[in-house]
Motif scaffolding. Structure first.
Motif, mmCIF file in Angstrom:
data_model
loop_
_atom_site.group_PDB
_atom_site.id
_atom_site.type_symbol
_atom_site.label_atom_id
_atom_site.label_comp_id
_atom_site.label_asym_id
_atom_site.label_seq_id
_atom_site.Cartn_x
_atom_site.Cartn_y
_atom_site.Cartn_z
ATOM 1 N N UNK A 69 0.516 -1.205 -0.254
ATOM 2 C CA UNK A 69 -0.044 0.184 -0.048
ATOM 3 C C UNK A 69 0.592 1.205 -0.135
ATOM 4 N N UNK A 70 0.419 2.210 -0.218
ATOM 5 C CA UNK A 70 1.869 3.490 -1.093
ATOM 6 C C UNK A 70 0.331 4.408 -0.659
ATOM 7 N N UNK A 71 0.567 5.232 0.521
ATOM 8 C CA UNK A 71 -0.518 6.495 0.545
ATOM 9 C C UNK A 71 0.321 7.339 0.728
ATOM 10 N N UNK A 72 0.165 8.544 0.622
ATOM 11 C CA UNK A 72 -0.055 9.988 0.271
ATOM 12 C C UNK A 72 -0.414 11.055 1.408
ATOM 13 N N UNK A 73 -0.001 11.130 2.182
ATOM 14 C CA UNK A 73 0.203 12.221 3.251
ATOM 15 C C UNK A 73 -0.602 11.791 4.080
ATOM 16 N N UNK A 93 3.849 7.141 2.232
ATOM 17 C CA UNK A 93 3.413 5.934 3.845
ATOM 18 C C UNK A 93 4.391 4.860 2.679
ATOM 19 N N UNK A 94 4.352 3.728 3.436
ATOM 20 C CA UNK A 94 4.458 2.507 2.857
ATOM 21 C C UNK A 94 4.298 1.213 3.526
ATOM 22 N N UNK A 95 3.216 1.068 3.254
ATOM 23 C CA UNK A 95 2.983 -0.311 4.213
ATOM 24 C C UNK A 95 2.624 -1.925 3.233
ATOM 25 N N UNK A 96 2.248 -2.883 4.398
ATOM 26 C CA UNK A 96 1.969 -4.082 3.849
ATOM 27 C C UNK A 96 2.755 -4.814 2.854
ATOM 28 N N UNK A 126 9.590 14.253 -0.872
ATOM 29 C CA UNK A 126 10.593 13.608 -0.893
ATOM 30 C C UNK A 126 11.132 13.873 0.055
ATOM 31 N N UNK A 127 9.721 12.816 1.001
ATOM 32 C CA UNK A 127 9.874 11.864 2.120
ATOM 33 C C UNK A 127 9.325 10.716 2.073
ATOM 34 N N UNK A 128 9.848 9.145 2.190
ATOM 35 C CA UNK A 128 8.762 8.380 2.698
ATOM 36 C C UNK A 128 9.266 7.747 3.865
ATOM 37 N N UNK A 129 8.005 7.449 4.622
ATOM 38 C CA UNK A 129 7.491 7.493 6.173
ATOM 39 C C UNK A 129 6.869 5.566 6.001
ATOM 40 N N UNK A 130 7.618 4.596 6.914
ATOM 41 C CA UNK A 130 7.680 3.145 6.828
ATOM 42 C C UNK A 130 7.596 3.176 8.433
#
Length: 171
Positions: A69-73, A93-96, A126-130
């Motif tokens: 899953x790839x979700x913005x903000x 955000x990257x999940x699952x 320019x930011x990925x959180x996981x």
């Protein structure tokens, strides 16, 4: 043609995605992990991902071999981090993240995160959180290999998770 493609999932992908996630759930249990052992994720979560445009599949030839899953903000749990994020701007955000059992050991979780970085840049973010469980050394290793920084802990369904962020550079 590139050996892999990364695209938005569609409703017809759901059975294969769920099969891949069930395999991952069983692997986590066999490893003695508590991650994904509480009924999450489940088909309704995946269906919602797809309906909201957040579900993405990794394709080899014509076969779904990975999911995320790839979700913005949007990740409310990230607002209450015990620690500090590197940035406070827009983020993805990257999940699952899950890989088919037949394709383990090929670096495909890393490949998914590389595609997520491309997606992030394409959206001028320019930011990925996981995050991941403390007892998921394989995912922790992928984050560290790709230059994600450990930022602290976040909580999901009452359980602490290791939170990571990667600040991307312009290409």
């Amino acid at each position: 043609m590139a050996p892999y493609q990364f695209r938005q999932a569609n409703p017809t992908d759901l059975p294969l995605i769920w099969e891949i996630l069930q395999q991952a759930i069983m692997r986590r249990k066999a490893d003695g992990s508590n991650q994904w052992q509480d009924g999450y994720p489940n088909p309704a979560v995946i269906q919602k991902d797809i309906e909201q445009g957040h579900g993405f599949v990794l394709i080899e030839k014509d076969t779904v071999v990975g999911y995320s899953a790839v979700i913005i903000n949007h990740e409310p749990a990230y607002a209450a981090i015990e620690g500090k994020w590197l940035t406070n701007a827009d983020f993805v955000v990257v999940h699952r993240v899950a890989i088919a059992v037949t394709h383990l050991g090929k670096g495909l979780a890393q490949k998914i995160l590389e595609y997520v970085a491309d997606f992030t840049r394409q959206n001028h973010i320019y930011s990925i959180k996981a995050d991941t469980n403390f007892d998921n050394p394989a995912m922790i290793k992928v984050f560290e290999k790709l230059g994600y920084s450990y930022c602290g802990e976040v909580y999901f369904r009452g359980s602490p998770r290791k939170a990571y962020e990667k600040v991307l550079t312009y290409k």
